[in-house]
Design a protein around this motif. Structure first.
Motif, PDB file in Angstrom:
ATOM      1  N   ALA A 131       1.006  -1.338   0.268  1.00 60.52           N
ATOM      2  CA  ALA A 131      -0.275   0.214  -0.078  1.00 60.52           C
ATOM      3  C   ALA A 131       0.657   0.979   0.007  1.00 60.52           C
ATOM      4  N   ASP A 132       0.253   2.687  -0.645  1.00 58.70           N
ATOM      5  CA  ASP A 132       0.864   3.621  -0.725  1.00 58.70           C
ATOM      6  C   ASP A 132       1.563   4.007   1.154  1.00 58.70           C
ATOM      7  N   GLU A 133       0.605   3.658   1.945  1.00 60.37           N
ATOM      8  CA  GLU A 133       1.094   4.215   3.366  1.00 60.37           C
ATOM      9  C   GLU A 133       1.112   3.364   4.414  1.00 60.37           C
ATOM     10  N   GLU A 134       1.608   2.905   5.365  1.00 62.16           N
ATOM     11  CA  GLU A 134       2.477   2.417   6.588  1.00 62.16           C
ATOM     12  C   GLU A 134       1.203   1.856   7.146  1.00 62.16           C
ATOM     13  N   PRO A 135       1.206   0.684   7.252  1.00 60.91           N
ATOM     14  CA  PRO A 135       0.195  -0.896   7.834  1.00 60.91           C
ATOM     15  C   PRO A 135      -0.784   0.103   8.986  1.00 60.91           C
ATOM     16  N   ARG A 136      -2.325   0.051   8.180  1.00 59.39           N
ATOM     17  CA  ARG A 136      -2.848   0.597   9.964  1.00 59.39           C
ATOM     18  C   ARG A 136      -2.692  -1.314  11.137  1.00 59.39           C
ATOM     19  N   GLU A 137      -1.946  -0.197  13.067  1.00 59.20           N
ATOM     20  CA  GLU A 137      -2.336  -1.105  13.588  1.00 59.20           C
ATOM     21  C   GLU A 137      -3.676  -1.724  14.446  1.00 59.20           C
ATOM     22  N   GLY A 138      -4.146  -2.917  13.314  1.00 59.34           N
ATOM     23  CA  GLY A 138      -5.276  -3.345  13.752  1.00 59.34           C
ATOM     24  C   GLY A 138      -5.257  -4.497  15.494  1.00 59.34           C
ATOM     25  N   HIS A 139      -5.969  -5.087  15.813  1.00 58.67           N
ATOM     26  CA  HIS A 139      -6.062  -5.977  16.951  1.00 58.67           C
ATOM     27  C   HIS A 139      -4.532  -6.934  16.794  1.00 58.67           C
ATOM     28  N   GLY A 140      -4.370  -7.075  15.366  1.00 56.44           N
ATOM     29  CA  GLY A 140      -3.097  -8.193  15.553  1.00 56.44           C
ATOM     30  C   GLY A 140      -2.227  -7.970  15.966  1.00 56.44           C
ATOM     31  N   ILE A 141      -1.760  -6.853  14.884  1.00 61.99           N
ATOM     32  CA  ILE A 141      -0.441  -5.962  15.116  1.00 61.99           C
ATOM     33  C   ILE A 141      -0.062  -5.319  16.665  1.00 61.99           C
ATOM     34  N   ILE A 142      -1.227  -4.671  17.405  1.00 62.33           N
ATOM     35  CA  ILE A 142      -1.129  -4.342  18.346  1.00 62.33           C
ATOM     36  C   ILE A 142      -1.373  -5.679  19.309  1.00 62.33           C
ATOM     37  N   GLY A 143      -1.337  -6.786  19.238  1.00 63.69           N
ATOM     38  CA  GLY A 143      -1.001  -7.977  20.354  1.00 63.69           C
ATOM     39  C   GLY A 143       0.522  -8.662  19.714  1.00 63.69           C
ATOM     40  N   MET A 144       0.586  -8.490  18.037  1.00 63.08           N
ATOM     41  CA  MET A 144       2.266  -8.603  18.460  1.00 63.08           C
ATOM     42  C   MET A 144       3.127  -7.777  19.197  1.00 63.08           C
ATOM     43  N   ARG A 145       2.785  -6.135  19.332  1.00 65.16           N
ATOM     44  CA  ARG A 145       3.807  -5.822  20.017  1.00 65.16           C
ATOM     45  C   ARG A 145       3.835  -5.645  21.541  1.00 65.16           C
ATOM     46  N   GLU A 146       2.410  -6.324  22.083  1.00 67.30           N
ATOM     47  CA  GLU A 146       2.599  -6.206  23.540  1.00 67.30           C
ATOM     48  C   GLU A 146       2.822  -8.367  23.388  1.00 67.30           C
ATOM     49  N   ARG A 147       3.480  -8.344  22.597  1.00 73.67           N
ATOM     50  CA  ARG A 147       4.518 -10.243  22.875  1.00 73.67           C
ATOM     51  C   ARG A 147       5.556  -9.882  23.287  1.00 73.67           C
ATOM     52  N   VAL A 148       5.954  -8.809  22.381  1.00 74.92           N
ATOM     53  CA  VAL A 148       7.191  -8.408  22.278  1.00 74.92           C
ATOM     54  C   VAL A 148       7.333  -7.597  23.228  1.00 74.92           C
ATOM     55  N   ALA A 149       6.349  -7.219  23.800  1.00 77.09           N
ATOM     56  CA  ALA A 149       7.233  -5.873  24.869  1.00 77.09           C
ATOM     57  C   ALA A 149       6.819  -7.105  26.156  1.00 77.09           C
ATOM     58  N   ALA A 150       6.078  -7.324  26.107  1.00 76.40           N
ATOM     59  CA  ALA A 150       5.922  -8.409  27.350  1.00 76.40           C
ATOM     60  C   ALA A 150       7.542  -9.560  27.415  1.00 76.40           C
ATOM     61  N   CYS A 151       7.973  -9.832  26.298  1.00 79.70           N
ATOM     62  CA  CYS A 151       9.132 -10.095  26.689  1.00 79.70           C
ATOM     63  C   CYS A 151      10.372  -9.212  26.604  1.00 79.70           C
TER      64      CYS A 151
END
Length: 436
Positions: free
Chosen positions: A394-414
């Motif tokens: 896409a022409d813009e950065e990906p919109r962060e939905g529940h999936g990307i937010i969940g990935m960030r939370e998992r990575v931050a927890a580690c």
């Protein structure tokens, strides 16, 4: 409230009242019934008035009062009309104050010795009779004993106040501890709720996405290539069984079984008793490059074994199965490992699995990609996980939905970092997870 005196020194109401009584009882005999010489009046004033400030300058006041009283005791017998009721009221009040005061041992010993010497001199030099000596000694000892009692009561009250303060502090600390425990429990519940929501999101979106892709591909080949259609339907069933097994594991933790005993594999559907007893047909896997939207058939035994393994929380060893599922969905999926793999903490393994799962799900459902690459780069301290596809992007950065937010939370927890960005072409997901 304090009382201002001519000298400009403030005294309490109690000290003023006691001083007034002492002054009255000491100075009055200097005028009644006979007016005494001026030096007697002066000594009477010096033995009484300084009592007002005994709590502000105890040693100085005691020296003045005691010296004046001893001088008066040594000289009053030379008077033609000695004063009546010449009693050491000021000295007795100072003795009481001295005994009630808490002080170091040396000053107390020196002051006590000076008191004893003053009493002995006041009785021996004027040759007082036994009755007068007994009365004076008894009065001094009584005043000292009353002061000791006052000091003991103050010490007991201070100890009681300290105990009450310690008890209040203990109660406050206990309430604070209970409050922290409640907050920690609430935070733990919230973290567990978030974890379960992330897991269910990952499981459902990945599994349902694959099932939809396979279900859409099945009717296209059911007439011309029945074996491939059967493999597609088998892939749908297996994906559903895997999802059910993982959901049972999550729901088991909600029922107080966080270890998650392996659930009983769900029964496979059959059209009749004879079909249920027949072994599942086996078909040859075809390359996704030549026959997209196809999947291999599996035996009942292999399916049951995979279902049993799915009952355990997934980790790094489950990533190859995600690659297989992506191939079944029609992607040219590859897994690359760089470096020497090592043992990782369980939370890092689960996070790595879920990140790859979510990234592949987004690729299958949204990217329109034809191929995807998953790379695991190992170092002694960091596991770097990269998922890259060749979709149009896409022409813009990906919109962060529940999936990307969940990935960030998992990575931050580690304690790691996550980067999701547009590639050239497609999208790139990079996670850095500490492992040592």
């Amino acid at each position: 409230m304090g009382l201002r005196v001519p000298l400009g020194l403030s005294v309490s109401r109690t000290d003023a009242a006691v001083g007034a009584v002492v002054i009255l009882l000491t100075v009055t005999p200097a005028f009644v019934p006979h007016v005494q010489p001026w030096w007697v009046v002066t000594l009477a004033v010096l033995t009484s008035v300084p009592v007002l400030w005994r709590n502000r300058a105890m040693f100085a006041v005691g020296a003045v009062v005691g010296g004046a009283m001893m001088t008066l005791a040594l000289t009053y017998k030379v008077l033609p009309d000695p004063p009546l009721l010449l009693l050491p009221y000021g000295v007795l009040v100072c003795v009481f104050t001295f005994a009630a005061r808490t002080m170091p041992l040396v000053p107390r010993a020196v002051s006590t010795a000076a008191l004893v010497i003053g009493v002995v001199v006041s009785l021996v030099v004027p040759h007082e009779n036994l009755e007068t000596s007994r009365y004076l000694v008894t009065a001094v000892v009584a005043a000292y004993a009353l002061g000791l009692g006052r000091r003991a009561r103050r010490s007991a009250e201070a100890a009681k106040r300290s105990a009450e303060a310690a008890e209040r502090a203990a109660r406050l600390a206990e309430r604070e501890r209970e409050r922290r425990l409640v907050e920690e429990r609430a935070a733990a519940v919230e973290r567990e709720r978030t974890r379960i929501a992330r897991d269910m999101h990952d499981i459902l979106t990945h599994s349902v996405g694959l099932m939809v892709v396979q279900a859409e591909a099945g009717p296209l080949v059911v007439r011309d290539r029945p074996a491939q259609a059967e493999a597609a339907f088998e892939a749908i069933a297996e994906t559903g069984r895997d999802a059910i097994a993982q959901l049972r594991l999550i729901l088991g933790s909600l029922r107080g079984n966080p270890e998650g005993k392996p659930p009983v594999p769900p029964a496979r559907a059959a059209s009749g008793p004879a079909l249920a007893q027949q072994p599942a047909p086996t078909t040859q896997r075809t390359s996704s490059a030549t026959s997209p939207r196809t999947a291999p058939a599996t035996t009942q035994h292999a399916t049951s074994a995979r279902t049993q393994r799915a009952a355990v929380m997934p980790g790094l060893d489950g990533i190859p199965s995600l690659i297989t599922n992506a191939r079944r969905a029609g992607l040219d999926a590859e897994l690359e490992t760089l470096g020497e793999p090592s043992k990782v903490p369980s939370d890092v393994g689960v996070a790595a699995y879920r990140i790859v799962q979510e990234a592949l799900t987004n690729t299958i459902r949204h990217s329109g990609a034809q191929s995807v690459r998953v790379r695991l780069s190992w170092s002694p301290t960091v596991l770097e996980l990269t998922v890259t596809d060749d979709g149009p992007g896409a022409d813009e950065e990906p919109r962060e939905g529940h999936g990307i937010i969940g990935m960030r939370e998992r990575v931050a927890a580690c304690g790691g970092t996550l980067d999701v960005r547009r590639g050239r072409p497609g999208f790139v997901v990079t996670a850095r997870l500490p492992i040592g």
